[in-house]
Design a protein around this motif. Structure first.
Motif, PDB file in Angstrom:
ATOM      1  N   SER A 226      63.913 -41.305   7.227  1.00 21.35           N
ATOM      2  CA  SER A 226      62.948 -41.072   6.159  1.00 21.35           C
ATOM      3  C   SER A 226      62.114 -42.322   5.906  1.00 21.35           C
ATOM      4  O   SER A 226      62.466 -43.421   6.340  1.00 21.35           O
ATOM      5  CB  SER A 226      63.663 -40.685   4.869  1.00 21.35           C
ATOM      6  OG  SER A 226      64.430 -41.781   4.417  1.00 21.35           O
ATOM      7  N   ARG A 227      61.019 -42.117   5.213  1.00 19.03           N
ATOM      8  CA  ARG A 227      60.152 -43.233   4.824  1.00 19.03           C
ATOM      9  C   ARG A 227      60.947 -44.269   4.005  1.00 19.03           C
ATOM     10  O   ARG A 227      60.785 -45.463   4.187  1.00 19.03           O
ATOM     11  CB  ARG A 227      58.967 -42.658   4.031  1.00 19.03           C
ATOM     12  CG  ARG A 227      57.956 -43.645   3.562  1.00 19.03           C
ATOM     13  CD  ARG A 227      57.237 -44.415   4.638  1.00 19.03           C
ATOM     14  NE  ARG A 227      56.212 -43.685   5.347  1.00 19.03           N
ATOM     15  CZ  ARG A 227      55.472 -44.210   6.323  1.00 19.03           C
ATOM     16  NH1 ARG A 227      55.659 -45.462   6.707  1.00 19.03           N
ATOM     17  NH2 ARG A 227      54.566 -43.492   6.937  1.00 19.03           N
ATOM     18  N   GLU A 228      61.859 -43.776   3.148  1.00 17.34           N
ATOM     19  CA  GLU A 228      62.691 -44.696   2.338  1.00 17.34           C
ATOM     20  C   GLU A 228      63.587 -45.566   3.222  1.00 17.34           C
ATOM     21  O   GLU A 228      63.774 -46.739   2.958  1.00 17.34           O
ATOM     22  CB  GLU A 228      63.598 -43.934   1.361  1.00 17.34           C
ATOM     23  CG  GLU A 228      62.909 -43.298   0.181  1.00 17.34           C
ATOM     24  CD  GLU A 228      62.594 -41.836   0.444  1.00 17.34           C
ATOM     25  OE1 GLU A 228      63.504 -40.997   0.323  1.00 17.34           O
ATOM     26  OE2 GLU A 228      61.442 -41.533   0.804  1.00 17.34           O
ATOM     27  N   PRO A 264      58.487 -35.636   0.106  1.00 19.64           N
ATOM     28  CA  PRO A 264      59.192 -34.369  -0.138  1.00 19.64           C
ATOM     29  C   PRO A 264      58.492 -33.117   0.411  1.00 19.64           C
ATOM     30  O   PRO A 264      59.113 -32.063   0.528  1.00 19.64           O
ATOM     31  CB  PRO A 264      59.280 -34.315  -1.668  1.00 19.64           C
ATOM     32  CG  PRO A 264      59.253 -35.741  -2.093  1.00 19.64           C
ATOM     33  CD  PRO A 264      58.334 -36.433  -1.128  1.00 19.64           C
ATOM     34  N   SER A 265      57.205 -33.223   0.771  1.00 17.30           N
ATOM     35  CA  SER A 265      56.534 -32.030   1.281  1.00 17.30           C
ATOM     36  C   SER A 265      55.871 -32.252   2.638  1.00 17.30           C
ATOM     37  O   SER A 265      54.959 -31.528   3.022  1.00 17.30           O
ATOM     38  CB  SER A 265      55.497 -31.547   0.263  1.00 17.30           C
ATOM     39  OG  SER A 265      54.592 -32.588  -0.004  1.00 17.30           O
ATOM     40  N   GLU A 266      56.321 -33.264   3.357  1.00 19.19           N
ATOM     41  CA  GLU A 266      55.722 -33.541   4.668  1.00 19.19           C
ATOM     42  C   GLU A 266      56.756 -34.145   5.616  1.00 19.19           C
ATOM     43  O   GLU A 266      57.391 -35.142   5.293  1.00 19.19           O
ATOM     44  CB  GLU A 266      54.543 -34.497   4.496  1.00 19.19           C
ATOM     45  CG  GLU A 266      53.829 -34.804   5.792  1.00 19.19           C
ATOM     46  CD  GLU A 266      52.670 -35.800   5.606  1.00 19.19           C
ATOM     47  OE1 GLU A 266      52.307 -36.098   4.455  1.00 19.19           O
ATOM     48  OE2 GLU A 266      52.164 -36.267   6.632  1.00 19.19           O
ATOM     49  N   VAL A 267      56.904 -33.501   6.785  1.00 20.38           N
ATOM     50  CA  VAL A 267      57.875 -33.970   7.770  1.00 20.38           C
ATOM     51  C   VAL A 267      57.201 -34.081   9.132  1.00 20.38           C
ATOM     52  O   VAL A 267      56.512 -33.152   9.567  1.00 20.38           O
ATOM     53  CB  VAL A 267      59.082 -33.005   7.882  1.00 20.38           C
ATOM     54  CG1 VAL A 267      60.111 -33.544   8.881  1.00 20.38           C
ATOM     55  CG2 VAL A 267      59.731 -32.789   6.522  1.00 20.38           C
ATOM     56  N   TYR A 299      53.773 -29.560   6.779  1.00 15.19           N
ATOM     57  CA  TYR A 299      53.662 -29.820   5.337  1.00 15.19           C
ATOM     58  C   TYR A 299      54.553 -28.853   4.565  1.00 15.19           C
ATOM     59  O   TYR A 299      54.087 -27.918   3.941  1.00 15.19           O
ATOM     60  CB  TYR A 299      52.195 -29.736   4.899  1.00 15.19           C
ATOM     61  CG  TYR A 299      51.367 -30.824   5.549  1.00 15.19           C
ATOM     62  CD1 TYR A 299      51.269 -32.085   4.960  1.00 15.19           C
ATOM     63  CD2 TYR A 299      50.735 -30.610   6.774  1.00 15.19           C
ATOM     64  CE1 TYR A 299      50.543 -33.098   5.570  1.00 15.19           C
ATOM     65  CE2 TYR A 299      50.012 -31.616   7.395  1.00 15.19           C
ATOM     66  CZ  TYR A 299      49.922 -32.858   6.785  1.00 15.19           C
ATOM     67  OH  TYR A 299      49.212 -33.864   7.406  1.00 15.19           O
ATOM     68  N   SER A 300      55.853 -29.073   4.658  1.00 17.13           N
ATOM     69  CA  SER A 300      56.860 -28.283   3.940  1.00 17.13           C
ATOM     70  C   SER A 300      58.029 -29.205   3.637  1.00 17.13           C
ATOM     71  O   SER A 300      58.162 -30.259   4.256  1.00 17.13           O
ATOM     72  CB  SER A 300      57.364 -27.126   4.810  1.00 17.13           C
ATOM     73  OG  SER A 300      56.347 -26.243   5.141  1.00 17.13           O
ATOM     74  N   PRO A 301      58.905 -28.787   2.734  1.00  7.58           N
ATOM     75  CA  PRO A 301      60.083 -29.622   2.460  1.00  7.58           C
ATOM     76  C   PRO A 301      61.000 -29.712   3.685  1.00  7.58           C
ATOM     77  O   PRO A 301      61.041 -28.799   4.511  1.00  7.58           O
ATOM     78  CB  PRO A 301      60.783 -28.879   1.310  1.00  7.58           C
ATOM     79  CG  PRO A 301      59.745 -27.998   0.726  1.00  7.58           C
ATOM     80  CD  PRO A 301      58.815 -27.626   1.840  1.00  7.58           C
ATOM     81  N   TYR A 302      61.743 -30.812   3.745  1.00  5.25           N
ATOM     82  CA  TYR A 302      62.628 -31.087   4.877  1.00  5.25           C
ATOM     83  C   TYR A 302      63.560 -29.926   5.211  1.00  5.25           C
ATOM     84  O   TYR A 302      63.670 -29.521   6.379  1.00  5.25           O
ATOM     85  CB  TYR A 302      63.423 -32.367   4.578  1.00  5.25           C
ATOM     86  CG  TYR A 302      64.550 -32.633   5.541  1.00  5.25           C
ATOM     87  CD1 TYR A 302      64.297 -32.825   6.894  1.00  5.25           C
ATOM     88  CD2 TYR A 302      65.872 -32.712   5.091  1.00  5.25           C
ATOM     89  CE1 TYR A 302      65.322 -33.081   7.784  1.00  5.25           C
ATOM     90  CE2 TYR A 302      66.902 -32.965   5.980  1.00  5.25           C
ATOM     91  CZ  TYR A 302      66.634 -33.146   7.320  1.00  5.25           C
ATOM     92  OH  TYR A 302      67.650 -33.391   8.194  1.00  5.25           O
TER      93      TYR A 302
END
Ligand code: MN
Length: 328
Positions: A226-228, A264-267, A299-302
């Protein structure tokens, strides 16, 4: 012939904008720098661009610091050479000025290239855009320099995975051999490009490996970053490139998948495959790439993306596997 049209255009025009795709790799940057230097040798005015951040590991290449992240003026310089970019969307902030240019020379080797240029010099047989640039420089009769050779060698070595992938053709090796007529330090280049990585990469890998899961009877492996996680370890986007191969390199795994949770809305989803054409799957989600290495952005949640992608990957592998059983 397309190559000849590009040669004529270069001979006629006094100035050029050159641009790579976003998240540029060694092929994109190597091609950009090699062509940029060659055009300067021909007395042309050139401006080099790349959207976003550049891979630090390529900073040793001559001309690297002259690559700009903004300020392309296609009104003043209406000819753009776009390198290694299959889709104008991948030009990011340069998409607008490029599409407004009078001449767009699209030089690429992706099978999924959208032919958005006024001239499309696209050769999916080429191992790398750098291989096409080498041919272009020969046609232009530009004398090669050590730095041009180094940049093109980096382009081809990167896109062939250090001459390991299937695109390592005889033609690619012939170009590499021609480049090695110049005294390139290839072991030093290999160390820089492939072996050496920042500690942040290993910290990120450590965490990514903890997310490793197998699916579809062990034929599919996935990992999630993840980005985090990147932020936590001070890792860069280029560091996740090296992580995805760990999925496919597991014995028995046919399809490797890396989920990169941007927000939260892009993977972003990266795919690696051993046999099955994975670009088909990426294409279903408006992505693209090569048969054995492709990607897409959803563009959806994981949780939603993960479910969809794993289902599609399993069915892709099953139909490939069943077709194989019927053949034999
Ligand atoms: Mn390439």
């Amino acid at each position: 012939m397309k190559l000849q049209r590009v040669v004529e255009l270069i001979e006629q025009e006094p100035a050029f904008n050159l641009v790579s795709h976003v998240l540029p790799d060694g092929d994109s940057i190597g091609s950009l720098l090699a062509l940029g230097e060659a055009l300067q040798k021909l007395g042309k005015k050139v401006a080099l661009f790349s959207p976003g951040t550049l891979p630090k590991k390529l900073s040793f290449l001559k001309g690297y610091s002259s690559i700009a992240g903004a300020g392309m003026d296609t009104a003043a310089t209406p000819v753009v050479l776009v390198l290694d970019c299959s889709d104008p969307e991948r030009l990011d902030l340069f998409r607008e000025p490029v599409l407004q240019a009078r001449e767009i020379v699209n030089i690429d080797h992706h099978v999924t290239n959208r032919s958005y240029g006024t001239i499309n010099l696209v050769d999916p047989q080429a191992s790398a855009t750098g291989e096409i640039i080498f041919r272009l420089l020969q046609a232009l009769r530009v004398p090669l320099t050590a730095s041009i050779c180094e940049a093109l060698y980096v382009a081809i070595a990167t896109d062939t995975g250090s001459f390991k992938y299937d695109n390592t053709t005889a033609a690619a090796l012939r170009v590499a051999a021609a480049l090695l007529e110049y005294p390139l330090k290839i072991s030093e280049l290999a160390q820089r490009l492939f072996d050496e990585r920042p500690l942040a990469f290993y910290r990120l890998l450590q965490e990514a490996l903890a997310t490793l899961e197998l699916h579809g009877n062990g034929k599919i492996a996935s990992m999630t970053v993840s980005r985090e996680m990147l932020a936590r370890h001070g890792a860069a986007m280029e560091d996740i490139e090296g992580i995805i191969n760990y999925t496919r390199n597991i014995e028995g795994v046919e399809i490797g998948i890396l989920f990169f949770v941007e927000n939260p809305s892009e993977v972003k989803v990266g795919f690696r495959s051993r046999q099955v054409d994975i670009s088909v799957l990426a294409g279903k989600f408006n992505g693209g790439g090569h048969p054995k290495a492709a990607g897409c952005r959803i563009y959806s949640p994981y949780a939603v993306v993960r479910e969809q992608i794993l289902r599609e990957a399993e069915s892709l592998w099953e139909s490939y596997d069943n077709a194989g059983k019927e053949r034999s």
